[in-house]
Scaffold this motif. Sequence first.
Motif, PDB file in Angstrom:
ATOM      1  N   TYR A  21       1.526  -7.321  -1.138  1.00  6.63           N
ATOM      2  CA  TYR A  21       1.598  -5.753  -0.691  1.00  6.63           C
ATOM      3  C   TYR A  21       2.465  -4.799  -1.467  1.00  6.63           C
ATOM      4  CZ  TYR A  21       1.268  -7.993   4.002  1.00  6.63           C
ATOM      5  OH  TYR A  21       0.836  -8.786   5.549  1.00  6.63           O
ATOM      6  N   PHE A  22       2.249  -5.133  -3.296  1.00 11.83           N
ATOM      7  CA  PHE A  22       2.940  -4.968  -3.271  1.00 11.83           C
ATOM      8  C   PHE A  22       1.954  -3.948  -4.643  1.00 11.83           C
ATOM      9  CE2 PHE A  22       4.681  -3.369  -8.134  1.00 11.83           C
ATOM     10  CZ  PHE A  22       5.664  -2.609  -7.984  1.00 11.83           C
ATOM     11  N   GLU A  23       0.667  -5.054  -4.922  1.00 14.81           N
ATOM     12  CA  GLU A  23      -0.111  -4.645  -4.769  1.00 14.81           C
ATOM     13  C   GLU A  23      -0.806  -3.815  -4.238  1.00 14.81           C
ATOM     14  OE1 GLU A  23      -2.816  -8.378  -5.857  1.00 14.81           O
ATOM     15  OE2 GLU A  23      -1.079  -9.479  -6.831  1.00 14.81           O
ATOM     16  N   LYS A  24      -1.229  -3.960  -2.329  1.00 12.34           N
ATOM     17  CA  LYS A  24      -1.955  -2.985  -2.293  1.00 12.34           C
ATOM     18  C   LYS A  24      -1.192  -1.446  -2.422  1.00 12.34           C
ATOM     19  CE  LYS A  24      -4.635  -5.698  -0.428  1.00 12.34           C
ATOM     20  NZ  LYS A  24      -5.832  -6.016  -0.963  1.00 12.34           N
ATOM     21  N   SER A  25       0.309  -1.497  -2.484  1.00 12.07           N
ATOM     22  CA  SER A  25       1.281  -0.159  -2.161  1.00 12.07           C
ATOM     23  C   SER A  25       1.827  -0.939  -2.637  1.00 12.07           C
ATOM     24  CB  SER A  25       0.367   0.549  -0.865  1.00 12.07           C
ATOM     25  OG  SER A  25       1.946   1.378  -0.772  1.00 12.07           O
ATOM     26  N   VAL A  26       3.422   0.432  -3.195  1.00 19.15           N
ATOM     27  CA  VAL A  26       4.950   0.311  -2.854  1.00 19.15           C
ATOM     28  C   VAL A  26       4.955   0.641  -1.832  1.00 19.15           C
ATOM     29  CG1 VAL A  26       6.694   0.970  -4.052  1.00 19.15           C
ATOM     30  CG2 VAL A  26       4.906   0.653  -5.441  1.00 19.15           C
ATOM     31  N   LYS A  27       4.801   1.529  -0.751  1.00 26.11           N
ATOM     32  CA  LYS A  27       5.009   1.917   0.508  1.00 26.11           C
ATOM     33  C   LYS A  27       4.698   0.147   1.454  1.00 26.11           C
ATOM     34  CE  LYS A  27       5.337   6.952   0.206  1.00 26.11           C
ATOM     35  NZ  LYS A  27       4.862   7.854   0.669  1.00 26.11           N
ATOM     36  N   VAL A  28       3.961  -0.050   1.063  1.00 31.14           N
ATOM     37  CA  VAL A  28       3.780  -0.945   2.291  1.00 31.14           C
ATOM     38  C   VAL A  28       4.766  -2.298   1.803  1.00 31.14           C
ATOM     39  CG1 VAL A  28       2.199  -2.631   2.583  1.00 31.14           C
ATOM     40  CG2 VAL A  28       1.230  -0.646   2.823  1.00 31.14           C
ATOM     41  N   GLU A  48       7.162  -2.270   0.509  1.00 31.46           N
ATOM     42  CA  GLU A  48       9.032  -1.270   0.903  1.00 31.46           C
ATOM     43  C   GLU A  48       8.806  -1.797   2.892  1.00 31.46           C
ATOM     44  OE1 GLU A  48       9.373   2.636  -0.460  1.00 31.46           O
ATOM     45  OE2 GLU A  48      10.357   1.929  -2.488  1.00 31.46           O
TER      46      GLU A  48
END
Length: 103
Positions: free
Chosen positions: A22-29, A31
């Motif tokens: 998910y971090f690869e997709k987005s930091v917000k995702v 989190e």
Amino acid sequence: MAFDLRLDIRVHEDIENATDYYFEKSVKVAEAFYDDIQNAYLALQKNPFFQFRYLDYRCLPLKVFPFMFHFTVNEKKKVVYIHALISTAKNPAKSWLKSKGGK
């Protein structure tokens, strides 16, 4: 009295792998995934008596993300043993449960 949580080493790996994805997709995702995990921990500490899914294992799906905690409960000791966090797209009988002798 709240239940204590005990996590199998595989749970840490499962969470780390999913968080990395998910971090690869987005930091917000990532989190939001972390928050979803924390909310599930709170639910298990308050009342871990979710339905049995197979053998002696209970499952708690995360509210937002497509994962379920697979766990057992020791009522006398007030302990929840979390064995795995598995994507709902995977068959648990083909993963960690097979190594435990499950069906």
